[in-house]
Scaffold this motif. Sequence first.
Motif, PDB file in Angstrom:
ATOM      1  N   GLY A  56       0.837  -0.887  -0.428  1.00 53.33           N
ATOM      2  CA  GLY A  56      -0.320   0.011  -0.056  1.00 53.33           C
ATOM      3  C   GLY A  56       0.819   1.348   0.565  1.00 53.33           C
ATOM      4  O   GLY A  56       0.308   2.380  -0.367  1.00 53.33           O
ATOM      5  N   ALA A  57       1.796   0.897  -0.157  1.00 53.22           N
ATOM      6  CA  ALA A  57       2.710   1.950  -0.020  1.00 53.22           C
ATOM      7  C   ALA A  57       3.707   3.107  -1.511  1.00 53.22           C
ATOM      8  O   ALA A  57       3.667   4.480  -1.481  1.00 53.22           O
ATOM      9  CB  ALA A  57       4.573   1.414   0.127  1.00 53.22           C
ATOM     10  N   PHE A  58       2.959   2.997  -2.519  1.00 57.01           N
ATOM     11  CA  PHE A  58       2.407   3.143  -3.780  1.00 57.01           C
ATOM     12  C   PHE A  58       1.101   4.137  -3.721  1.00 57.01           C
ATOM     13  O   PHE A  58       0.005   3.354  -3.732  1.00 57.01           O
ATOM     14  CB  PHE A  58       3.196   2.522  -4.743  1.00 57.01           C
ATOM     15  CG  PHE A  58       4.384   1.808  -5.173  1.00 57.01           C
ATOM     16  CD1 PHE A  58       5.177   2.421  -4.698  1.00 57.01           C
ATOM     17  CD2 PHE A  58       4.356   0.543  -4.290  1.00 57.01           C
ATOM     18  CE1 PHE A  58       6.726   1.988  -4.562  1.00 57.01           C
ATOM     19  CE2 PHE A  58       5.579  -0.175  -3.572  1.00 57.01           C
ATOM     20  CZ  PHE A  58       6.847   0.961  -4.092  1.00 57.01           C
ATOM     21  N   ARG A  59       1.352   5.189  -4.041  1.00 56.06           N
ATOM     22  CA  ARG A  59       0.277   6.018  -4.260  1.00 56.06           C
ATOM     23  C   ARG A  59      -0.508   6.152  -5.750  1.00 56.06           C
ATOM     24  O   ARG A  59      -1.554   6.704  -6.054  1.00 56.06           O
ATOM     25  CB  ARG A  59       0.338   7.335  -4.273  1.00 56.06           C
ATOM     26  CG  ARG A  59       1.034   7.521  -2.480  1.00 56.06           C
ATOM     27  CD  ARG A  59       0.422   8.803  -1.856  1.00 56.06           C
ATOM     28  NE  ARG A  59       1.494   9.484  -2.638  1.00 56.06           N
ATOM     29  CZ  ARG A  59       3.498   9.596  -1.727  1.00 56.06           C
ATOM     30  NH1 ARG A  59       3.083   8.842  -0.484  1.00 56.06           N
ATOM     31  NH2 ARG A  59       3.992  10.357  -2.541  1.00 56.06           N
ATOM     32  N   SER A  60       0.303   6.489  -6.921  1.00 55.00           N
ATOM     33  CA  SER A  60       0.297   5.810  -8.131  1.00 55.00           C
ATOM     34  C   SER A  60       1.475   4.252  -9.061  1.00 55.00           C
ATOM     35  O   SER A  60       1.891   4.460  -8.398  1.00 55.00           O
ATOM     36  CB  SER A  60       0.836   7.870  -8.333  1.00 55.00           C
ATOM     37  OG  SER A  60       1.881   7.238  -8.620  1.00 55.00           O
ATOM     38  N   VAL A  61       0.980   4.729 -10.793  1.00 53.64           N
ATOM     39  CA  VAL A  61       1.429   3.841 -11.354  1.00 53.64           C
ATOM     40  C   VAL A  61       2.912   4.596 -11.394  1.00 53.64           C
ATOM     41  O   VAL A  61       3.713   3.852 -11.369  1.00 53.64           O
ATOM     42  CB  VAL A  61       0.163   3.981 -13.002  1.00 53.64           C
ATOM     43  CG1 VAL A  61       1.823   3.030 -13.547  1.00 53.64           C
ATOM     44  CG2 VAL A  61      -0.657   2.618 -12.566  1.00 53.64           C
ATOM     45  N   THR A  62       2.840   5.815 -11.728  1.00 51.65           N
ATOM     46  CA  THR A  62       3.956   6.570 -12.139  1.00 51.65           C
ATOM     47  C   THR A  62       5.094   5.986 -11.011  1.00 51.65           C
ATOM     48  O   THR A  62       6.428   6.125 -11.297  1.00 51.65           O
ATOM     49  CB  THR A  62       3.684   7.888 -12.244  1.00 51.65           C
ATOM     50  OG1 THR A  62       3.027   8.087 -13.460  1.00 51.65           O
ATOM     51  CG2 THR A  62       4.890   8.792 -12.193  1.00 51.65           C
ATOM     52  N   GLU A  63       4.465   6.357 -10.198  1.00 47.18           N
ATOM     53  CA  GLU A  63       5.428   6.464  -8.240  1.00 47.18           C
ATOM     54  C   GLU A  63       5.886   5.054  -8.191  1.00 47.18           C
ATOM     55  O   GLU A  63       7.172   4.934  -8.653  1.00 47.18           O
ATOM     56  CB  GLU A  63       4.576   6.949  -6.991  1.00 47.18           C
ATOM     57  CG  GLU A  63       5.248   6.372  -5.782  1.00 47.18           C
ATOM     58  CD  GLU A  63       5.044   7.016  -4.757  1.00 47.18           C
ATOM     59  OE1 GLU A  63       5.502   6.693  -4.072  1.00 47.18           O
ATOM     60  OE2 GLU A  63       3.774   7.785  -4.613  1.00 47.18           O
ATOM     61  N   GLU A  92     -10.645   3.595  -6.278  1.00 42.96           N
ATOM     62  CA  GLU A  92     -10.801   5.360  -6.924  1.00 42.96           C
ATOM     63  C   GLU A  92      -9.426   5.764  -5.576  1.00 42.96           C
ATOM     64  O   GLU A  92      -9.253   5.519  -4.707  1.00 42.96           O
ATOM     65  CB  GLU A  92     -12.160   5.144  -6.134  1.00 42.96           C
ATOM     66  CG  GLU A  92     -13.110   5.147  -7.701  1.00 42.96           C
ATOM     67  CD  GLU A  92     -14.410   5.460  -6.144  1.00 42.96           C
ATOM     68  OE1 GLU A  92     -14.242   6.465  -6.340  1.00 42.96           O
ATOM     69  OE2 GLU A  92     -14.997   4.722  -7.574  1.00 42.96           O
ATOM     70  N   CYS A  93      -8.791   7.077  -6.075  1.00 44.99           N
ATOM     71  CA  CYS A  93      -8.362   7.814  -6.084  1.00 44.99           C
ATOM     72  C   CYS A  93      -8.619   9.020  -6.109  1.00 44.99           C
ATOM     73  O   CYS A  93      -9.142   9.334  -6.720  1.00 44.99           O
ATOM     74  CB  CYS A  93      -7.013   7.366  -5.576  1.00 44.99           C
ATOM     75  SG  CYS A  93      -6.725   7.589  -6.943  1.00 44.99           S
ATOM     76  N   LYS A  94      -7.662  10.664  -5.003  1.00 44.91           N
ATOM     77  CA  LYS A  94      -7.528  11.480  -5.713  1.00 44.91           C
ATOM     78  C   LYS A  94      -7.101  12.001  -7.050  1.00 44.91           C
ATOM     79  O   LYS A  94      -6.551  11.385  -6.916  1.00 44.91           O
ATOM     80  CB  LYS A  94      -7.451  12.663  -4.705  1.00 44.91           C
ATOM     81  CG  LYS A  94      -8.505  12.333  -3.706  1.00 44.91           C
ATOM     82  CD  LYS A  94      -7.989  13.254  -2.434  1.00 44.91           C
ATOM     83  CE  LYS A  94      -8.934  13.253  -0.834  1.00 44.91           C
ATOM     84  NZ  LYS A  94      -8.511  14.115  -0.065  1.00 44.91           N
ATOM     85  N   GLY A  95      -7.597  13.033  -7.792  1.00 51.50           N
ATOM     86  CA  GLY A  95      -6.980  13.125  -8.367  1.00 51.50           C
ATOM     87  C   GLY A  95      -6.874  12.295  -9.956  1.00 51.50           C
ATOM     88  O   GLY A  95      -7.888  11.386 -10.273  1.00 51.50           O
ATOM     89  N   ARG A  96      -5.971  12.235 -11.098  1.00 53.38           N
ATOM     90  CA  ARG A  96      -6.177  11.596 -11.743  1.00 53.38           C
ATOM     91  C   ARG A  96      -5.061   9.932 -11.552  1.00 53.38           C
ATOM     92  O   ARG A  96      -5.360   9.255 -12.354  1.00 53.38           O
ATOM     93  CB  ARG A  96      -5.768  12.098 -13.270  1.00 53.38           C
ATOM     94  CG  ARG A  96      -6.372  13.474 -13.574  1.00 53.38           C
ATOM     95  CD  ARG A  96      -5.751  14.132 -14.639  1.00 53.38           C
ATOM     96  NE  ARG A  96      -4.851  13.181 -16.012  1.00 53.38           N
ATOM     97  CZ  ARG A  96      -4.008  14.000 -16.650  1.00 53.38           C
ATOM     98  NH1 ARG A  96      -3.343  15.043 -16.534  1.00 53.38           N
ATOM     99  NH2 ARG A  96      -3.438  12.821 -17.483  1.00 53.38           N
ATOM    100  N   ALA A  97      -4.287   9.958 -10.224  1.00 49.52           N
ATOM    101  CA  ALA A  97      -3.779   8.928 -10.453  1.00 49.52           C
ATOM    102  C   ALA A  97      -4.516   7.632 -10.284  1.00 49.52           C
ATOM    103  O   ALA A  97      -5.128   7.485 -10.078  1.00 49.52           O
ATOM    104  CB  ALA A  97      -2.734   9.203  -8.588  1.00 49.52           C
ATOM    105  N   VAL A  99      -4.582   3.566  -9.094  1.00 44.36           N
ATOM    106  CA  VAL A  99      -3.603   2.889  -7.955  1.00 44.36           C
ATOM    107  C   VAL A  99      -4.226   1.601  -8.290  1.00 44.36           C
ATOM    108  O   VAL A  99      -5.505   2.152  -8.361  1.00 44.36           O
ATOM    109  CB  VAL A  99      -4.074   3.778  -6.796  1.00 44.36           C
ATOM    110  CG1 VAL A  99      -3.645   2.241  -5.651  1.00 44.36           C
ATOM    111  CG2 VAL A  99      -3.322   5.382  -6.377  1.00 44.36           C
ATOM    112  N   TYR A 100      -3.698   0.902  -7.568  1.00 38.38           N
ATOM    113  CA  TYR A 100      -4.718  -0.655  -7.472  1.00 38.38           C
ATOM    114  C   TYR A 100      -4.380  -1.639  -6.828  1.00 38.38           C
ATOM    115  O   TYR A 100      -3.023  -1.253  -5.972  1.00 38.38           O
ATOM    116  CB  TYR A 100      -3.716  -2.130  -8.254  1.00 38.38           C
ATOM    117  CG  TYR A 100      -3.917  -1.254 -10.026  1.00 38.38           C
ATOM    118  CD1 TYR A 100      -4.736  -1.868 -10.908  1.00 38.38           C
ATOM    119  CD2 TYR A 100      -3.551  -0.435 -10.910  1.00 38.38           C
ATOM    120  CE1 TYR A 100      -5.384  -1.982 -11.836  1.00 38.38           C
ATOM    121  CE2 TYR A 100      -2.863  -0.258 -11.918  1.00 38.38           C
ATOM    122  CZ  TYR A 100      -4.556  -0.722 -12.910  1.00 38.38           C
ATOM    123  OH  TYR A 100      -4.802  -0.547 -14.227  1.00 38.38           O
TER     124      TYR A 100
END
Length: 151
Positions: A56-63, A92-97, A99-100
């Motif tokens: 759960g440490a990653f907030r986006s695919v980019t990260e 679901e998450c905030k913004g366009r990021a 997350v899986y």
Amino acid sequence: MTIPAHDPRLDDIARSCVALHVRMTARAVTRAYDEAMRPSGLKITQFVLLSALSTGAFRSVTELAERFALERTSLTRNLQLLAAEALIEPVECKGRALVYAVTDKGRAAIEAAIPFWQAAQERIEGGLGRERWSETRDGLRALRRVARGAA
């Protein structure tokens, strides 16, 4: 057709090219882990991604892509394969990021794969020796920093 004269620089490239040797090593190590993990149904890349996502440490695919030094398109393709197997699902998450999250099926797959990963890890780490592996790991980290231009 004339065969060109041998260029000794080519021998030096084959002997000393960092990119060549790192890639050859990466492929050999990947094959060893994939072979050991075959009974689990996961490849090492899938196992590592599932394990990382389960923290759960990653907030986006980019990260996640930046952390694992992957091209975002390659990572997205791998994530889509895991999603197709219902091992992960978008949340679901905030913004366009994007997350899986790891599904129950994904957590079960991780749990089933851990003994196979441990066997591969012990075989390779044991073959090198713990001290040499520690030095190698530190050297690989340094190499990544240099390659990223942050020496």
